[in-house]
Design a protein around this motif. Structure first.
Motif, PDB file in Angstrom:
ATOM      1  N   GLN A  99      31.373  50.728  37.110  1.00 40.36           N
ATOM      2  CA  GLN A  99      31.408  50.788  35.653  1.00 40.36           C
ATOM      3  C   GLN A  99      30.892  49.483  35.060  1.00 40.36           C
ATOM      4  O   GLN A  99      30.066  49.493  34.149  1.00 40.36           O
ATOM      5  CB  GLN A  99      32.836  51.051  35.178  1.00 40.36           C
ATOM      6  N   LEU A 100      31.337  48.365  35.591  1.00 40.64           N
ATOM      7  CA  LEU A 100      30.901  47.070  35.096  1.00 40.64           C
ATOM      8  C   LEU A 100      29.414  46.840  35.380  1.00 40.64           C
ATOM      9  O   LEU A 100      28.683  46.320  34.537  1.00 40.64           O
ATOM     10  CB  LEU A 100      31.768  45.967  35.715  1.00 40.64           C
ATOM     11  N   GLY A 151      31.036  54.256  30.022  1.00 45.49           N
ATOM     12  CA  GLY A 151      31.560  53.615  31.222  1.00 45.49           C
ATOM     13  C   GLY A 151      32.501  54.531  31.979  1.00 45.49           C
ATOM     14  O   GLY A 151      32.543  54.515  33.211  1.00 45.49           O
ATOM     15  N   LEU A 206      35.685  41.219  36.448  1.00 44.13           N
ATOM     16  CA  LEU A 206      36.657  42.293  36.585  1.00 44.13           C
ATOM     17  C   LEU A 206      38.005  41.614  36.725  1.00 44.13           C
ATOM     18  O   LEU A 206      38.220  40.819  37.645  1.00 44.13           O
ATOM     19  CB  LEU A 206      36.312  43.113  37.824  1.00 44.13           C
ATOM     20  N   HIS A 261      45.822  46.240  28.250  1.00 41.41           N
ATOM     21  CA  HIS A 261      44.566  45.855  27.629  1.00 41.41           C
ATOM     22  C   HIS A 261      44.801  45.139  26.303  1.00 41.41           C
ATOM     23  O   HIS A 261      44.096  44.191  25.956  1.00 41.41           O
ATOM     24  CB  HIS A 261      43.710  47.100  27.421  1.00 41.41           C
ATOM     25  N   GLY A 290      29.562  39.915  35.007  1.00 39.34           N
ATOM     26  CA  GLY A 290      30.826  40.525  34.626  1.00 39.34           C
ATOM     27  C   GLY A 290      31.989  39.886  35.343  1.00 39.34           C
ATOM     28  O   GLY A 290      31.831  39.343  36.441  1.00 39.34           O
ATOM     29  N   TYR A 295      27.495  48.603  32.733  1.00 38.74           N
ATOM     30  CA  TYR A 295      27.466  47.830  31.496  1.00 38.74           C
ATOM     31  C   TYR A 295      26.406  46.733  31.571  1.00 38.74           C
ATOM     32  O   TYR A 295      25.665  46.502  30.616  1.00 38.74           O
ATOM     33  CB  TYR A 295      28.826  47.185  31.229  1.00 38.74           C
ATOM     34  N   LYS A 344      41.465  45.738  34.150  1.00 43.45           N
ATOM     35  CA  LYS A 344      41.985  46.920  34.848  1.00 43.45           C
ATOM     36  C   LYS A 344      43.419  46.638  35.280  1.00 43.45           C
ATOM     37  O   LYS A 344      43.783  45.506  35.576  1.00 43.45           O
ATOM     38  CB  LYS A 344      41.139  47.258  36.084  1.00 43.45           C
ATOM     39  N   GLU A 346      36.108  42.857  31.863  1.00 41.92           N
ATOM     40  CA  GLU A 346      36.664  44.214  31.987  1.00 41.92           C
ATOM     41  C   GLU A 346      38.049  44.095  32.607  1.00 41.92           C
ATOM     42  O   GLU A 346      38.209  43.552  33.697  1.00 41.92           O
ATOM     43  CB  GLU A 346      35.748  45.081  32.856  1.00 41.92           C
ATOM     44  N   ILE A 394      31.895  47.906  25.048  1.00 44.93           N
ATOM     45  CA  ILE A 394      32.385  46.757  25.801  1.00 44.93           C
ATOM     46  C   ILE A 394      33.368  46.034  24.896  1.00 44.93           C
ATOM     47  O   ILE A 394      33.004  45.576  23.813  1.00 44.93           O
ATOM     48  CB  ILE A 394      31.220  45.831  26.212  1.00 44.93           C
ATOM     49  N   SER A 445      35.550  50.718  39.406  1.00 44.71           N
ATOM     50  CA  SER A 445      35.582  49.690  38.364  1.00 44.71           C
ATOM     51  C   SER A 445      34.368  48.786  38.445  1.00 44.71           C
ATOM     52  O   SER A 445      33.772  48.425  37.419  1.00 44.71           O
ATOM     53  CB  SER A 445      36.859  48.852  38.491  1.00 44.71           C
TER      54      SER A 445
END
Length: 167
Positions: free
Chosen positions: A88-89, A5, A108, A41, A106, A92, A76, A74, A62, A85
């Motif tokens: 990237q998602l 990712g 975000l 995170h 997804g 995935y 951020k 995800e 993931i 971002s």
């Protein structure tokens, strides 16, 4: 070559950063923004570890996947680099589709901003991502590191001092 990712994220931010990352040159362990993101995170959603699964497929990891609803979460720290971002998602989601997961979505999440954004995979995305993969492979296979992009976002980058050491 297995892409991560981060490869996709960095491709959308800076080709130099992508090349350096791929070649094992990293300053993330010494950068305050990276440490802040890691802490966020780990602490933003403490119940996540028990509710969702971590999965690894084709080089991606993931952290929070809900297999029942087929949702990738995800986290951020900021939405300043939102396009990267989202990309990237989307990557995935495509990897999940390639492994037989039908219509994954997804989320975000920006806990500090108290915002979430739903990310889906469109036909245009499905067509674009293989082009990203080819472009990423072309960049990381270059013998020479790409040039500095010299944009305002560079000042917040963990590679800033490396890229601007001579200035």
């Amino acid at each position: 070559m297995h892409l991560t990712g981060k490869h996709v994220n960095y491709y959308h931010i800076c080709h130099r950063k992508l090349w350096l990352f791929h070649h094992g040159i990293s300053f993330q362990h010494t950068h305050a923004n990276v440490a802040d993101g890691t802490l966020l995170h780990q602490t933003a959603y403490p119940q996540r570890a028990t509710r969702y699964r971590e999965i690894q497929l084709d080089g991606i990891r993931i952290d929070f996947y809900d297999p029942h609803d087929r949702v990738v979460h995800e986290i951020k720290r900021s939405n300043k680099l939102e396009q990267a971002s989202v990309a990237q998602l989307q990557y995935y989601l495509l990897v999940l589709e390639r492994h037989g997961v039908p219509e994954p979505t997804g989320l975000l999440e920006y806990p500090k901003l108290r915002q979430t954004q739903t990310v889906v995979l469109t036909e245009a995305d499905r067509a674009a991502i293989p082009q990203w993969e080819a472009a990423i492979a072309g960049i990381v296979e270059q013998e020479v590191c790409p040039p500095v992009i010299n944009k305002p976002l560079c000042k917040q980058c963990s590679y800033y001092e490396f890229c601007y050491v001579g200035e």
